[in-house]
Design a protein around this motif. Structure first.
Motif, PDB file in Angstrom:
ATOM      1  N   LEU A  18      20.315 -20.549  34.115  1.00  0.00           N
ATOM      2  CA  LEU A  18      19.054 -20.277  33.444  1.00  0.00           C
ATOM      3  C   LEU A  18      19.193 -19.004  32.620  1.00  0.00           C
ATOM      4  O   LEU A  18      19.858 -18.060  33.022  1.00  0.00           O
ATOM      5  CB  LEU A  18      17.924 -20.105  34.455  1.00  0.00           C
ATOM      6  N   SER A  19      18.534 -19.003  31.481  1.00  0.00           N
ATOM      7  CA  SER A  19      18.544 -17.839  30.606  1.00  0.00           C
ATOM      8  C   SER A  19      17.119 -17.369  30.365  1.00  0.00           C
ATOM      9  O   SER A  19      16.184 -18.178  30.373  1.00  0.00           O
ATOM     10  CB  SER A  19      19.184 -18.184  29.253  1.00  0.00           C
ATOM     11  N   CYS A  20      16.979 -16.089  30.130  1.00  0.00           N
ATOM     12  CA  CYS A  20      15.677 -15.522  29.800  1.00  0.00           C
ATOM     13  C   CYS A  20      15.882 -14.522  28.671  1.00  0.00           C
ATOM     14  O   CYS A  20      16.590 -13.524  28.840  1.00  0.00           O
ATOM     15  CB  CYS A  20      15.049 -14.844  31.006  1.00  0.00           C
ATOM     16  N   VAL A  21      15.290 -14.808  27.537  1.00  0.00           N
ATOM     17  CA  VAL A  21      15.425 -13.961  26.367  1.00  0.00           C
ATOM     18  C   VAL A  21      14.220 -13.043  26.265  1.00  0.00           C
ATOM     19  O   VAL A  21      13.071 -13.506  26.302  1.00  0.00           O
ATOM     20  CB  VAL A  21      15.563 -14.802  25.088  1.00  0.00           C
ATOM     21  N   ALA A  22      14.487 -11.766  26.123  1.00  0.00           N
ATOM     22  CA  ALA A  22      13.423 -10.774  26.005  1.00  0.00           C
ATOM     23  C   ALA A  22      13.235 -10.376  24.547  1.00  0.00           C
ATOM     24  O   ALA A  22      14.204 -10.234  23.803  1.00  0.00           O
ATOM     25  CB  ALA A  22      13.758  -9.545  26.842  1.00  0.00           C
ATOM     26  N   SER A  23      11.997 -10.202  24.155  1.00  0.00           N
ATOM     27  CA  SER A  23      11.690  -9.741  22.803  1.00  0.00           C
ATOM     28  C   SER A  23      10.484  -8.824  22.855  1.00  0.00           C
ATOM     29  O   SER A  23       9.771  -8.761  23.856  1.00  0.00           O
ATOM     30  CB  SER A  23      11.430 -10.927  21.874  1.00  0.00           C
ATOM     31  N   GLY A  24      10.260  -8.109  21.775  1.00  0.00           N
ATOM     32  CA  GLY A  24       9.121  -7.199  21.730  1.00  0.00           C
ATOM     33  C   GLY A  24       9.435  -5.884  22.404  1.00  0.00           C
ATOM     34  O   GLY A  24      10.426  -5.235  22.098  1.00  0.00           O
ATOM     35  N   ARG A  25       8.624  -5.486  23.376  1.00  0.00           N
ATOM     36  CA  ARG A  25       8.750  -4.182  24.027  1.00  0.00           C
ATOM     37  C   ARG A  25       9.869  -4.186  25.068  1.00  0.00           C
ATOM     38  O   ARG A  25       9.651  -3.930  26.243  1.00  0.00           O
ATOM     39  CB  ARG A  25       7.436  -3.792  24.689  1.00  0.00           C
ATOM     40  N   THR A  26      11.068  -4.427  24.617  1.00  0.00           N
ATOM     41  CA  THR A  26      12.179  -4.547  25.551  1.00  0.00           C
ATOM     42  C   THR A  26      12.549  -3.203  26.182  1.00  0.00           C
ATOM     43  O   THR A  26      13.149  -3.174  27.252  1.00  0.00           O
ATOM     44  CB  THR A  26      13.399  -5.151  24.864  1.00  0.00           C
ATOM     45  N   ALA A  27      12.198  -2.102  25.530  1.00  0.00           N
ATOM     46  CA  ALA A  27      12.547  -0.790  26.070  1.00  0.00           C
ATOM     47  C   ALA A  27      11.892  -0.553  27.434  1.00  0.00           C
ATOM     48  O   ALA A  27      12.417   0.184  28.266  1.00  0.00           O
ATOM     49  CB  ALA A  27      12.132   0.301  25.093  1.00  0.00           C
ATOM     50  N   SER A  28      10.750  -1.173  27.663  1.00  0.00           N
ATOM     51  CA  SER A  28      10.049  -0.977  28.936  1.00  0.00           C
ATOM     52  C   SER A  28      10.509  -1.963  30.003  1.00  0.00           C
ATOM     53  O   SER A  28      10.132  -1.865  31.160  1.00  0.00           O
ATOM     54  CB  SER A  28       8.541  -1.126  28.742  1.00  0.00           C
ATOM     55  N   MET A  29      11.346  -2.897  29.610  1.00  0.00           N
ATOM     56  CA  MET A  29      11.798  -3.932  30.552  1.00  0.00           C
ATOM     57  C   MET A  29      13.041  -3.448  31.273  1.00  0.00           C
ATOM     58  O   MET A  29      14.149  -3.901  31.018  1.00  0.00           O
ATOM     59  CB  MET A  29      12.061  -5.233  29.798  1.00  0.00           C
ATOM     60  N   THR A  30      12.861  -2.510  32.182  1.00  0.00           N
ATOM     61  CA  THR A  30      14.004  -1.880  32.833  1.00  0.00           C
ATOM     62  C   THR A  30      14.487  -2.621  34.073  1.00  0.00           C
ATOM     63  O   THR A  30      15.560  -2.330  34.589  1.00  0.00           O
ATOM     64  CB  THR A  30      13.665  -0.436  33.212  1.00  0.00           C
ATOM     65  N   ASN A  31      13.705  -3.561  34.544  1.00  0.00           N
ATOM     66  CA  ASN A  31      14.087  -4.380  35.689  1.00  0.00           C
ATOM     67  C   ASN A  31      13.693  -5.823  35.386  1.00  0.00           C
ATOM     68  O   ASN A  31      12.598  -6.064  34.869  1.00  0.00           O
ATOM     69  CB  ASN A  31      13.353  -3.935  36.950  1.00  0.00           C
ATOM     70  N   MET A  32      14.573  -6.754  35.673  1.00  0.00           N
ATOM     71  CA  MET A  32      14.300  -8.146  35.366  1.00  0.00           C
ATOM     72  C   MET A  32      14.453  -8.964  36.635  1.00  0.00           C
ATOM     73  O   MET A  32      15.359  -8.723  37.431  1.00  0.00           O
ATOM     74  CB  MET A  32      15.263  -8.655  34.305  1.00  0.00           C
ATOM     75  N   GLY A  33      13.580  -9.938  36.777  1.00  0.00           N
ATOM     76  CA  GLY A  33      13.629 -10.745  37.984  1.00  0.00           C
ATOM     77  C   GLY A  33      13.447 -12.221  37.709  1.00  0.00           C
ATOM     78  O   GLY A  33      12.919 -12.619  36.680  1.00  0.00           O
ATOM     79  N   TRP A  34      13.928 -13.008  38.642  1.00  0.00           N
ATOM     80  CA  TRP A  34      13.707 -14.451  38.649  1.00  0.00           C
ATOM     81  C   TRP A  34      12.885 -14.797  39.891  1.00  0.00           C
ATOM     82  O   TRP A  34      13.187 -14.308  40.996  1.00  0.00           O
ATOM     83  CB  TRP A  34      15.009 -15.225  38.687  1.00  0.00           C
ATOM     84  N   PHE A  35      11.900 -15.633  39.696  1.00  0.00           N
ATOM     85  CA  PHE A  35      11.078 -16.146  40.778  1.00  0.00           C
ATOM     86  C   PHE A  35      11.024 -17.661  40.654  1.00  0.00           C
ATOM     87  O   PHE A  35      11.373 -18.210  39.611  1.00  0.00           O
ATOM     88  CB  PHE A  35       9.650 -15.574  40.691  1.00  0.00           C
ATOM     89  N   ARG A  36      10.588 -18.315  41.700  1.00  0.00           N
ATOM     90  CA  ARG A  36      10.456 -19.770  41.635  1.00  0.00           C
ATOM     91  C   ARG A  36       9.254 -20.216  42.451  1.00  0.00           C
ATOM     92  O   ARG A  36       8.831 -19.535  43.383  1.00  0.00           O
ATOM     93  CB  ARG A  36      11.729 -20.458  42.125  1.00  0.00           C
ATOM     94  N   GLN A  37       8.743 -21.360  42.055  1.00  0.00           N
ATOM     95  CA  GLN A  37       7.616 -21.935  42.779  1.00  0.00           C
ATOM     96  C   GLN A  37       7.850 -23.432  42.927  1.00  0.00           C
ATOM     97  O   GLN A  37       7.904 -24.158  41.929  1.00  0.00           O
ATOM     98  CB  GLN A  37       6.293 -21.674  42.063  1.00  0.00           C
ATOM     99  N   ALA A  38       8.012 -23.843  44.150  1.00  0.00           N
ATOM    100  CA  ALA A  38       8.190 -25.255  44.452  1.00  0.00           C
ATOM    101  C   ALA A  38       6.820 -25.916  44.582  1.00  0.00           C
ATOM    102  O   ALA A  38       5.822 -25.246  44.852  1.00  0.00           O
ATOM    103  CB  ALA A  38       8.981 -25.417  45.743  1.00  0.00           C
ATOM    104  N   PRO A  39       6.766 -27.225  44.402  1.00  0.00           N
ATOM    105  CA  PRO A  39       5.479 -27.925  44.511  1.00  0.00           C
ATOM    106  C   PRO A  39       4.815 -27.663  45.853  1.00  0.00           C
ATOM    107  O   PRO A  39       5.430 -27.804  46.905  1.00  0.00           O
ATOM    108  CB  PRO A  39       5.879 -29.400  44.361  1.00  0.00           C
ATOM    109  N   GLY A  40       3.562 -27.268  45.800  1.00  0.00           N
ATOM    110  CA  GLY A  40       2.803 -27.043  47.015  1.00  0.00           C
ATOM    111  C   GLY A  40       3.136 -25.771  47.757  1.00  0.00           C
ATOM    112  O   GLY A  40       2.627 -25.548  48.861  1.00  0.00           O
ATOM    113  N   LYS A  41       3.976 -24.931  47.171  1.00  0.00           N
ATOM    114  CA  LYS A  41       4.378 -23.698  47.844  1.00  0.00           C
ATOM    115  C   LYS A  41       4.020 -22.489  47.000  1.00  0.00           C
ATOM    116  O   LYS A  41       3.772 -22.596  45.808  1.00  0.00           O
ATOM    117  CB  LYS A  41       5.875 -23.717  48.147  1.00  0.00           C
TER     118      LYS A  41
END
Length: 127
Positions: A18-41
């Motif tokens: 998976l990829s995540c492209v950042a744009s705009g105020r990237t200077a403030s994006m000092t930590n990046m995370g991945w989360f997930r949500q399964a159906p019903g959870k």
């Protein structure tokens, strides 16, 4: 802004990146995370990475350690999660998010701290 992509259908034991492209105020994006949500959870934390620090410190939830790898490419304003040995229980909508500042690494598992979220990308793992 964050834009996630790369989801799809894969058999158990397979891999996706998976990829995540950042744009705009990237200077403030000092930590990046991945989360997930399964159906019903509820949404759950997957992995996080320091965007700004030289070492790119990482943090994973226990269920993905040894199978998932989060990384970054500053030149492309993009971060990734390589997912190997996928299991049916990894099926979920995956979201990327960014958090400013320098929090303690382990606190990055708290989704409520993140300021920006990308749209989700669906990962389906068939058995």
């Amino acid at each position: 802004q964050l834009q996630a992509y790369g989801g799809g259908l894969v058999q158990a034991g397979g891999s996706l990146r998976l990829s995540c492209v950042a744009s705009g105020r990237t200077a403030s994006m000092t930590n990046m995370g991945w989360f997930r949500q399964a159906p019903g959870k509820q949404r759950e934390f997957v992995a996080a990475i320091r965007w700004s620090s030289g070492s790119g410190s990482t943090y994973y939830t226990d269920s993905v350690k040894g199978r998932f790898t989060i990384s970054r490419d500053k030149t492309k304003n993009t971060f990734y999660v390589q997912m190997n040995n996928l299991r049916p229980e990894d099926t979920a909508v995956y979201y990327c998010a960014s958090k400013s500042g320098s929090p303690i690494l382990s606190t990055l598992k708290n989704g409520a701290l993140y300021e920006y979220w990308g749209q989700g990308t669906l990962v389906t793992v068939s058995s």
